[in-house]
Design an enzyme around this catalytic site. Structure first.
Site, PDB file in Angstrom:
ATOM      1  CG  ASP A 110      -1.988   0.929   1.285  1.00 40.25           C
ATOM      2  OD1 ASP A 110      -2.082   1.747   0.364  1.00 40.25           O
ATOM      3  OD2 ASP A 110      -2.780   0.877   2.249  1.00 40.25           O
ATOM      4  CG  HIS A 149      -8.735   0.278  -5.601  1.00 42.80           C
ATOM      5  ND1 HIS A 149      -9.793   1.042  -5.174  1.00 42.80           N
ATOM      6  CD2 HIS A 149      -7.625   0.866  -5.075  1.00 42.80           C
ATOM      7  CE1 HIS A 149      -9.356   2.041  -4.409  1.00 42.80           C
ATOM      8  NE2 HIS A 149      -8.036   1.946  -4.342  1.00 42.80           N
TER       9      HIS A 149
END
Length: 430
Positions: free
Chosen positions: A244, A338
């Site tokens: 991330d 995403h």
């Protein structure tokens, strides 16, 4: 700011600090820093602009953590471009009844003076008036405190004429389930530090300084990976286990400044060099997510879970090829993945700098974890950054089925304070 992570205002990210280590600092080395953030809201939350520099940096010895300091004074406030620290608190205050512009100015001066003391390279244990000895043995531990003003602040202080157009209320998004009591606020404060006690102490000092002028509206606490927890600096992972922080805007990007910071001749003038922070508490539906096979999770995100590489091929930092197709004609990056839906290319170039903290507030009555992301997105104009991206995500992101937006706020974060100045002085004394 360049790839070395040093900002134009002289701010030095914690992982690049090389100050001498005193015995006192050695005693205060427990803590943590830096972590993740990446394309979109979740696969892009925490590391912020410093992620590339952090990944390339030499390992940081734990004994240096407490001695690292980030200057409070500068053209821009600290806590925006630096890597997110190991511990963080996001807090909103409302002015008490009768507190006017003068009272607000006094509070901002007291707050700025307290932070100036607590973030000093060779700081005393605490501002003398608030010495509770909680952080007595620790160094500054990369402490940053960032201040912002909510839309309601301007009406409460008679400053309606100075209200920025960009501080217009965020639109309602169909998927939101917002708690009004944990949203918005007159004043917003972001605290980050590499040590939990240093972060708590700073928050406690700010709360005591605010007494009789502002009361707590809401507070949320979060965390990131501890320095030294991996054999070498790496992009962190969020609570879904996803790497991330890969695809955040980089300071070396030619349009980084324009997208993230209000220009020198911006409107209004008091916001020049500042930025706008969108703050969202995003709960992750982890039990539902964990029931998916890893291969399915990867398709939802568009990246391999093991190393963060895009499903279009390459390694973690290989540019995503949204046009790549398999031999059977199917897209390598699914249409609702995403990273496709959140990509600047899918949103007419809209981008924001995501810098966040994970949170875990226990197990709910239904037996599921109350956990997720304390998301903070920085941009020069939220109507050109967060809003178009979130509209697209809310309607077509496969990840949205596993998320719940539970609180929201938008704050104008002015430029930094010079020597002897306080944050917001141009607004409150202009």
């Amino acid at each position: 700011m360049g790839r070395d992570g040093v900002g134009k205002d002289g701010a030095v990210p914690a992982r690049q600090e090389s100050a001498p280590i005193s015995r006192r600092r050695l005693l205060g080395t427990a803590g943590a820093a830096g972590a993740a953030g990446a394309a979109g809201l979740i696969a892009g939350g925490a590391a912020g602009a410093g992620v590339a520099a952090a990944v390339d940096a030499e390992p940081t010895a734990l004994a240096t953590v407490g001695s690292a300091h980030i200057p409070f004074e500068g053209a821009r406030q600290a806590g925006i471009v630096q890597p997110a620290q190991a511990r963080g608190h996001l807090v909103a205050f409302d002015l008490v009844a009768g507190a006017d512009r003068k009272a607000a100015a006094g509070l901002m001066r007291r707050w700025s003076d307290a932070v100036r003391t607590m973030t000093a390279a060779d700081r005393p244990a605490a501002p003398a008036a608030y010495d509770d000895q909680v952080a007595y043995d620790a160094g500054p531990s990369s402490l940053t405190v960032t201040f912002g003003f909510g839309r309601s602040f301007f009406g409460r202080t008679g400053l309606g004429a100075a209200l920025p157009e960009a501080l217009a209320p965020l639109p309602d998004f169909p998927g939101d389930r917002l708690d009004a009591g944990r949203s918005n606020g007159d004043l917003w404060v972001q605290v980050g530090a590499d040590d939990a006690l240093v972060a708590f102490h700073a928050l406690r000092v700010l709360q005591k300084v605010a007494r009789d002028t502002a009361s707590l509206r809401w507070q949320m606490s979060g965390f990131n990976r501890t320095p030294g927890a991996t054999p070498h600096p790496m992009t962190g992972r969020n609570l879904m286990g996803q790497i991330d922080g890969t695809n955040n805007p980089k300071p070396a990007d030619p349009d980084f400044e324009r997208r993230i910071f209000v220009p020198a001749k911006g409107s209004p003038e008091w916001m020049a060099g500042g930025s706008y922070a969108v703050v969202r508490r995003i709960r992750m539906l982890l039990d539902d997510w964990d029931h998916l096979p890893v291969a399915r999770q990867e398709k939802v995100i568009g990246r391999r879970k093991s190393d963060g590489a895009p499903l279009s091929g390459g390694t973690e930092f290989t540019p995503v090829d949204l046009g790549k197709v398999h031999a059977d004609g199917s897209l390598a990056i699914a249409g609702d993945a995403h990273i496709r839906v959140a990509a600047a290319a899918s949103n007419e170039g809209a981008a924001m700098l995501r810098r966040a903290f994970s949170y875990h507030d226990g197990i709910g009555a239904d037996g599921t974890p109350d956990a997720g992301l304390l998301f903070v997105a920085w941009q020069a104009d939220p109507l050109k950054g967060f809003v178009p991206v979130q509209r697209k995500l809310d309607g077509g992101d496969g990840l949205s089925r596993f998320l719940r937006h539970e609180s929201s706020g938008l704050f104008a974060v002015p430029g930094g304070a010079g020597k002897g100045e306080y944050v917001g002085q141009r607004l409150l004394e202009g």
